[in-house]
Motif scaffolding. Structure first.
Motif, PDB file in Angstrom:
ATOM      1  N   GLU A   2       0.841  -1.184   0.000  1.00 22.45           N
ATOM      2  CA  GLU A   2       0.000   0.000   0.000  1.00 22.45           C
ATOM      3  C   GLU A   2       0.881   1.239   0.000  1.00 22.45           C
ATOM      4  O   GLU A   2       1.652   1.469   0.922  1.00 22.45           O
ATOM      5  CB  GLU A   2      -0.903  -0.013   1.237  1.00 22.45           C
ATOM      6  CG  GLU A   2      -1.951   1.047   1.202  1.00 22.45           C
ATOM      7  CD  GLU A   2      -2.881   0.948   2.398  1.00 22.45           C
ATOM      8  OE1 GLU A   2      -3.085   1.984   3.033  1.00 22.45           O
ATOM      9  OE2 GLU A   2      -3.366  -0.160   2.704  1.00 22.45           O
ATOM     10  N   ASN A   5      -2.789   5.411   1.786  1.00 22.02           N
ATOM     11  CA  ASN A   5      -4.003   4.837   2.358  1.00 22.02           C
ATOM     12  C   ASN A   5      -5.246   5.533   1.790  1.00 22.02           C
ATOM     13  O   ASN A   5      -5.176   6.603   1.199  1.00 22.02           O
ATOM     14  CB  ASN A   5      -3.975   4.852   3.894  1.00 22.02           C
ATOM     15  CG  ASN A   5      -4.065   6.249   4.459  1.00 22.02           C
ATOM     16  OD1 ASN A   5      -4.660   7.133   3.871  1.00 22.02           O
ATOM     17  ND2 ASN A   5      -3.477   6.439   5.627  1.00 22.02           N
ATOM     18  N   GLU A   6      -6.380   4.884   1.994  1.00 20.29           N
ATOM     19  CA  GLU A   6      -7.640   5.357   1.417  1.00 20.29           C
ATOM     20  C   GLU A   6      -8.004   6.754   1.910  1.00 20.29           C
ATOM     21  O   GLU A   6      -8.450   7.609   1.139  1.00 20.29           O
ATOM     22  CB  GLU A   6      -8.751   4.369   1.777  1.00 20.29           C
ATOM     23  CG  GLU A   6     -10.072   4.684   1.108  1.00 20.29           C
ATOM     24  CD  GLU A   6     -11.134   3.650   1.451  1.00 20.29           C
ATOM     25  OE1 GLU A   6     -12.316   4.025   1.408  1.00 20.29           O
ATOM     26  OE2 GLU A   6     -10.796   2.498   1.756  1.00 20.29           O
ATOM     27  N   GLN A   7      -7.798   7.032   3.169  1.00 26.75           N
ATOM     28  CA  GLN A   7      -8.139   8.334   3.731  1.00 26.75           C
ATOM     29  C   GLN A   7      -7.268   9.430   3.125  1.00 26.75           C
ATOM     30  O   GLN A   7      -7.763  10.501   2.777  1.00 26.75           O
ATOM     31  CB  GLN A   7      -7.969   8.299   5.253  1.00 26.75           C
ATOM     32  CG  GLN A   7      -8.464   9.567   5.919  1.00 26.75           C
ATOM     33  CD  GLN A   7      -8.341   9.490   7.432  1.00 26.75           C
ATOM     34  OE1 GLN A   7      -7.733   8.569   7.974  1.00 26.75           O
ATOM     35  NE2 GLN A   7      -8.920  10.457   8.118  1.00 26.75           N
ATOM     36  N   ALA A   8      -5.993   9.192   2.964  1.00 29.50           N
ATOM     37  CA  ALA A   8      -5.094  10.189   2.373  1.00 29.50           C
ATOM     38  C   ALA A   8      -5.460  10.445   0.912  1.00 29.50           C
ATOM     39  O   ALA A   8      -5.452  11.586   0.444  1.00 29.50           O
ATOM     40  CB  ALA A   8      -3.647   9.728   2.491  1.00 29.50           C
ATOM     41  N   SER A  10      -8.439  10.026  -0.451  1.00 26.29           N
ATOM     42  CA  SER A  10      -9.708  10.748  -0.436  1.00 26.29           C
ATOM     43  C   SER A  10      -9.491  12.231  -0.151  1.00 26.29           C
ATOM     44  O   SER A  10     -10.062  13.097  -0.816  1.00 26.29           O
ATOM     45  CB  SER A  10     -10.629  10.135   0.621  1.00 26.29           C
ATOM     46  OG  SER A  10     -11.838  10.825   0.681  1.00 26.29           O
ATOM     47  N   GLN A  11      -8.651  12.557   0.806  1.00 30.18           N
ATOM     48  CA  GLN A  11      -8.353  13.952   1.135  1.00 30.18           C
ATOM     49  C   GLN A  11      -7.659  14.651  -0.022  1.00 30.18           C
ATOM     50  O   GLN A  11      -7.951  15.800  -0.336  1.00 30.18           O
ATOM     51  CB  GLN A  11      -7.485  14.026   2.401  1.00 30.18           C
ATOM     52  CG  GLN A  11      -7.277  15.439   2.921  1.00 30.18           C
ATOM     53  CD  GLN A  11      -8.590  16.102   3.309  1.00 30.18           C
ATOM     54  OE1 GLN A  11      -9.459  15.498   3.924  1.00 30.18           O
ATOM     55  NE2 GLN A  11      -8.738  17.358   2.937  1.00 30.18           N
ATOM     56  N   CYS A  12      -6.759  13.970  -0.684  1.00 33.40           N
ATOM     57  CA  CYS A  12      -6.050  14.530  -1.833  1.00 33.40           C
ATOM     58  C   CYS A  12      -7.022  14.881  -2.964  1.00 33.40           C
ATOM     59  O   CYS A  12      -6.943  15.954  -3.564  1.00 33.40           O
ATOM     60  CB  CYS A  12      -5.000  13.528  -2.305  1.00 33.40           C
ATOM     61  SG  CYS A  12      -3.974  14.131  -3.635  1.00 33.40           S
ATOM     62  N   ARG A  14     -10.326  15.454  -2.647  1.00 34.20           N
ATOM     63  CA  ARG A  14     -11.156  16.573  -2.196  1.00 34.20           C
ATOM     64  C   ARG A  14     -10.431  17.903  -2.366  1.00 34.20           C
ATOM     65  O   ARG A  14     -11.004  18.880  -2.858  1.00 34.20           O
ATOM     66  CB  ARG A  14     -11.549  16.389  -0.723  1.00 34.20           C
ATOM     67  CG  ARG A  14     -12.795  15.598  -0.549  1.00 34.20           C
ATOM     68  CD  ARG A  14     -13.316  15.723   0.895  1.00 34.20           C
ATOM     69  NE  ARG A  14     -13.572  14.376   1.346  1.00 34.20           N
ATOM     70  CZ  ARG A  14     -12.886  13.726   2.273  1.00 34.20           C
ATOM     71  NH1 ARG A  14     -11.931  14.299   2.929  1.00 34.20           N
ATOM     72  NH2 ARG A  14     -13.179  12.487   2.570  1.00 34.20           N
TER      73      ARG A  14
END
Length: 91
Positions: A2, A5-8, A10-12, A14
């Motif tokens: 990986e 990660n999925e959260q990072a 997603s934030q990128c 947005r």
């Protein structure tokens, strides 16, 4: 394996979308080309330097307009085309 990660991620995404939207509205790129704009009676009268009475007279003589409830709008490109034809026909 990986890398992000999925959260990072997603934030990128947005942040990128927000930046694009800010740029889009800041530059006014949401506006139609000038010829495709709808103009109110007052805007069209001001642009051509005529009175509202003259504009109403032109409407009675066939100048195309759109009515939305009680408001009247003109398609700038159609008005310009009619003006060009009038000038061509009168010469």
């Amino acid at each position: 394996m990986e890398i992000i990660n999925e959260q990072a991620l997603s934030q990128c995404i947005r942040n990128a979308v927000r930046a694009e939207l800010r740029e889009h509205f800041r530059t006014g790129s949401n506006q139609l080309p000038k010829e495709e704009q709808l103009l109110s009676k007052q805007e069209l009268a001001d642009e051509f330097g005529i009175s509202l009475v003259t504009l109403t007279d032109w409407m009675k003589k066939g100048l195309p307009f759109l009515r939305l409830h009680k408001r009247v709008f003109f398609e700038r490109s159609k008005v310009l085309e009619i003006m060009r034809r009038q000038i061509t026909n009168s010469t």
